[in-house]
Design a protein around this motif. Structure first.
Motif, mmCIF file in Angstrom:
data_model
loop_
_atom_site.group_PDB
_atom_site.id
_atom_site.type_symbol
_atom_site.label_atom_id
_atom_site.label_comp_id
_atom_site.label_asym_id
_atom_site.label_seq_id
_atom_site.Cartn_x
_atom_site.Cartn_y
_atom_site.Cartn_z
ATOM 1 N N ALA A 250 0.839 -1.208 0.000
ATOM 2 C CA ALA A 250 0.000 0.000 0.000
ATOM 3 C C ALA A 250 0.869 1.252 0.000
ATOM 4 O O ALA A 250 0.625 2.198 -0.769
ATOM 5 N N ALA A 251 1.900 1.285 0.835
ATOM 6 C CA ALA A 251 2.774 2.453 0.914
ATOM 7 C C ALA A 251 3.524 2.667 -0.397
ATOM 8 O O ALA A 251 3.659 3.804 -0.876
ATOM 9 N N ALA A 252 3.997 1.573 -0.996
ATOM 10 C CA ALA A 252 4.742 1.683 -2.253
ATOM 11 C C ALA A 252 3.860 2.221 -3.376
ATOM 12 O O ALA A 252 4.294 3.062 -4.174
ATOM 13 N N LEU A 253 2.627 1.765 -3.447
ATOM 14 C CA LEU A 253 1.730 2.217 -4.517
ATOM 15 C C LEU A 253 1.305 3.672 -4.314
ATOM 16 O O LEU A 253 1.170 4.430 -5.276
ATOM 17 N N ASN A 254 1.103 4.068 -3.064
ATOM 18 C CA ASN A 254 0.801 5.479 -2.808
ATOM 19 C C ASN A 254 1.977 6.359 -3.237
ATOM 20 O O ASN A 254 1.776 7.457 -3.785
ATOM 21 N N ALA A 255 3.192 5.884 -3.020
ATOM 22 C CA ALA A 255 4.377 6.645 -3.420
ATOM 23 C C ALA A 255 4.466 6.754 -4.938
ATOM 24 O O ALA A 255 4.893 7.784 -5.468
ATOM 25 N N VAL A 256 4.067 5.690 -5.647
ATOM 26 C CA VAL A 256 4.059 5.729 -7.116
ATOM 27 C C VAL A 256 3.134 6.828 -7.610
ATOM 28 O O VAL A 256 3.495 7.640 -8.465
ATOM 29 N N ALA A 258 2.082 9.426 -5.934
ATOM 30 C CA ALA A 258 2.580 10.729 -5.491
ATOM 31 C C ALA A 258 3.679 11.254 -6.415
ATOM 32 O O ALA A 258 3.831 12.471 -6.589
ATOM 33 N N ALA A 259 4.434 10.315 -7.014
ATOM 34 C CA ALA A 259 5.525 10.700 -7.912
ATOM 35 C C ALA A 259 5.071 10.849 -9.359
ATOM 36 O O ALA A 259 5.896 11.127 -10.242
ATOM 37 N N GLY A 260 3.779 10.663 -9.620
ATOM 38 C CA GLY A 260 3.257 10.824 -10.969
ATOM 39 C C GLY A 260 3.213 9.567 -11.794
ATOM 40 O O GLY A 260 2.893 9.614 -12.988
ATOM 41 N N ASP A 290 -12.562 -9.883 3.473
ATOM 42 C CA ASP A 290 -13.401 -10.199 2.331
ATOM 43 C C ASP A 290 -13.816 -8.938 1.577
ATOM 44 O O ASP A 290 -13.987 -7.869 2.163
ATOM 45 N N THR A 291 -13.983 -9.088 0.269
ATOM 46 C CA THR A 291 -14.564 -8.020 -0.543
ATOM 47 C C THR A 291 -15.607 -8.623 -1.479
ATOM 48 O O THR A 291 -15.430 -9.734 -1.983
ATOM 49 N N ALA A 292 -16.679 -7.887 -1.682
ATOM 50 C CA ALA A 292 -17.713 -8.281 -2.644
ATOM 51 C C ALA A 292 -18.005 -7.102 -3.559
ATOM 52 O O ALA A 292 -19.127 -6.933 -4.033
ATOM 53 N N ILE A 293 -16.985 -6.290 -3.828
ATOM 54 C CA ILE A 293 -17.168 -5.096 -4.643
ATOM 55 C C ILE A 293 -17.690 -5.468 -6.031
ATOM 56 O O ILE A 293 -17.232 -6.436 -6.640
ATOM 57 N N PHE A 294 -18.671 -4.714 -6.505
ATOM 58 C CA PHE A 294 -19.305 -4.944 -7.807
ATOM 59 C C PHE A 294 -19.191 -3.644 -8.586
ATOM 60 O O PHE A 294 -19.801 -2.642 -8.223
ATOM 61 N N ILE A 295 -18.377 -3.642 -9.628
ATOM 62 C CA ILE A 295 -18.064 -2.416 -10.363
ATOM 63 C C ILE A 295 -18.835 -2.398 -11.678
ATOM 64 O O ILE A 295 -18.691 -3.304 -12.502
ATOM 65 N N THR A 296 -19.632 -1.369 -11.855
ATOM 66 C CA THR A 296 -20.434 -1.193 -13.068
ATOM 67 C C THR A 296 -20.263 0.247 -13.556
ATOM 68 O O THR A 296 -19.738 1.097 -12.835
ATOM 69 N N PRO A 297 -20.676 0.540 -14.802
ATOM 70 C CA PRO A 297 -20.556 1.913 -15.304
ATOM 71 C C PRO A 297 -21.160 2.935 -14.342
ATOM 72 O O PRO A 297 -22.236 2.726 -13.783
ATOM 73 N N GLY A 298 -20.419 4.025 -14.146
ATOM 74 C CA GLY A 298 -20.778 5.029 -13.160
ATOM 75 C C GLY A 298 -19.876 5.002 -11.955
ATOM 76 O O GLY A 298 -19.804 5.978 -11.194
ATOM 77 N N TYR A 299 -19.159 3.895 -11.769
ATOM 78 C CA TYR A 299 -18.210 3.791 -10.666
ATOM 79 C C TYR A 299 -17.036 4.741 -10.897
ATOM 80 O O TYR A 299 -16.528 4.853 -12.013
ATOM 81 N N ARG A 300 -16.590 5.427 -9.840
ATOM 82 C CA ARG A 300 -15.429 6.322 -9.933
ATOM 83 C C ARG A 300 -14.194 5.595 -9.418
ATOM 84 O O ARG A 300 -14.106 5.273 -8.232
ATOM 85 N N PHE A 301 -13.269 5.308 -10.314
ATOM 86 C CA PHE A 301 -12.066 4.582 -9.932
ATOM 87 C C PHE A 301 -11.151 5.468 -9.108
ATOM 88 O O PHE A 301 -10.933 6.642 -9.422
ATOM 89 N N ARG A 302 -10.583 4.887 -8.045
ATOM 90 C CA ARG A 302 -9.784 5.640 -7.088
ATOM 91 C C ARG A 302 -8.301 5.324 -7.188
ATOM 92 O O ARG A 302 -7.462 6.159 -6.856
ATOM 93 N N ALA A 303 -7.960 4.094 -7.606
ATOM 94 C CA ALA A 303 -6.574 3.645 -7.512
ATOM 95 C C ALA A 303 -5.944 3.292 -8.854
ATOM 96 O O ALA A 303 -4.769 3.554 -9.071
ATOM 97 N N VAL A 304 -6.693 2.685 -9.749
ATOM 98 C CA VAL A 304 -6.113 2.011 -10.912
ATOM 99 C C VAL A 304 -6.211 2.891 -12.152
ATOM 100 O O VAL A 304 -7.266 3.459 -12.455
ATOM 101 N N ASP A 305 -5.106 2.980 -12.890
ATOM 102 C CA ASP A 305 -5.031 3.819 -14.084
ATOM 103 C C ASP A 305 -5.074 3.030 -15.383
ATOM 104 O O ASP A 305 -5.597 3.509 -16.395
ATOM 105 N N VAL A 306 -4.506 1.831 -15.386
ATOM 106 C CA VAL A 306 -4.427 0.996 -16.581
ATOM 107 C C VAL A 306 -4.749 -0.431 -16.160
ATOM 108 O O VAL A 306 -4.350 -0.872 -15.074
#
Length: 357
Positions: A250-256, A258-260, A290-306
């Motif tokens: 988590a810390a490493a990805l936040n640093a990524v 933060a660095a652009g 556990d996670t049961a996240i269900f992602i459909t159109p309209g969801y705002r992505f917070r972490a993933v770019d590609v």
């Protein structure tokens, strides 16, 4: 105020010829095709071209779960009305480990199963503890912990997706083909299939571009194979899956970020886990549960770019997810191109590289 009409499962349908579903993976793994979807354009490439689309400072995130031989064939027994023993052949696909000696599972024929039944999977025995309305049956095994793990490995077979298993039996090749080079932690009953394309040479080429690599763990459940049976997408309920994002990752990805740099997820499993671990403000936090996240159109992505992912089936939750990520009309166009150009679909099929819409 205008209200958007409810999304229908039929909105995510498309024509997929039967022969587009791959029954074996490409050999070598990184020779599979790769459809790059970026800024409304489509580019036909191959998997080993992936480093061309990454930048120094990016982070590649993969799922290091290991698939277990989670399909078990057995015999159900229960006392009959005249004191005789009633038996019937059954099959269980393990879904989620609930305790050291307990798994939830999907079973066939499910209607013939009830609490108290004894199931013998060759030398491994269990009692049906509960039967849920969601189709899941809870099995309490006579063994526990590592001893249960060893017994499952001894009697189980690789849980090939139903659209492959219906056309050919599992064999020794699948024990290798249906496992990623990242596989480390036992627990999945389905492969994180985008990871199947990777080879040590491809990973070396990615790291040579100054792209860091990071592991998260999501144990994929059998619910990934279940069709969406409701007309209104909002009424579908996902089955939960266990995942972990370590404090260090988590810390490493936040640093990524933060660095652009960009976070590039290998597969929808790592994406769903990271999105589950990320706050509204975009901070990735350690996650264990556990996670049961269900992602459909309209969801705002917070972490993933590609997102690198395989091609998914019509009306599936995963096609809904990629439609949310890259745009519904964009993905309909991309999939129509893939079908027409002969791309191979699903677990053993080709890949796509999607840039967030």
């Amino acid at each position: 105020m205008a209200f958007a009409p409810p999304m229908k499962t039929a909105d995510f349908d498309f024509d997929l010829p039967e022969d587009r579903i791959a029954l074996r993976p490409a050999d070598p793994r990184d020779s599979a095709r790769l459809l790059v979807v970026k800024d409304g354009t489509l580019d036909d490439r191959i998997i080993r071209d992936l480093p061309d689309f990454l930048r120094p400072g990016d982070a590649l995130v993969f799922n290091d779960t290991r698939v277990i031989p989670a399909r078990l064939s057995g015999v159900r027994t229960r006392p009959g009305p005249e004191g005789e023993t009633l038996t019937v052949a059954v099959e269980a696909t393990l879904h989620h480990r609930d305790a050291p000696d307990v798994w939830s599972a999907f079973m066939k024929p499910g209607k013939r199963i009830k609490p108290g039944d004894r199931i013998a999977f060759q030398t491994l025995e269990a009692t049906v503890a509960t039967k849920g309305d969601d189709g899941l049956i809870t099995l309490k095994f006579d063994l526990s912990g590592p001893a249960l793990d060893d017994a499952i490995r001894a009697v189980g077979v690789m849980p090939l997706p139903p659209y492959i298993a219906a056309k050919r039996p599992e064999d020794d090749r699948d024990r290798w083909d249906y496992q990623t080079v990242f596989a480390e932690h036992d627990g999945s009953v389905a492969a994180p299939t985008a990871g199947l394309h990777f080879t040590p040479a491809l990973l070396e080429a990615i790291r040579a571009r100054d792209v860091s690599t990071h592991a998260v763990t999501l144990h994929v459940g059998a619910g990934t194979f279940l069709p969406v049976k409701v007309e209104d997408v909002a009424e579908h309920r996902m089955h939960s899956e266990w995942g972990e994002v370590s404090p260090e990752t988590a810390a490493a990805l936040n640093a990524v970020h933060a660095a652009g740099g960009r976070i590039v997820c290998v597969g929808t499993t790592s994406l769903r886990l990271l999105e589950s671990a990320t706050t509204e403000a975009g901070e990735i936090r350690p996650f264990h549960g556990d996670t049961a996240i269900f992602i459909t159109p309209g969801y705002r992505f917070r972490a993933v770019d590609v997102l690198m992912t395989n091609f998914h089936l019509p009306k599936s939750t995963l096609f809904m997810l990629v439609s949310a990520f890259a745009g519904q009309e964009t993905m309909k166009t991309a999939y129509a191109h893939a079908v027409g150009a002969g791309y191979r679909f699903y677990s053993y099929g080709d890949g796509s590289l999607l840039f967030r819409g």
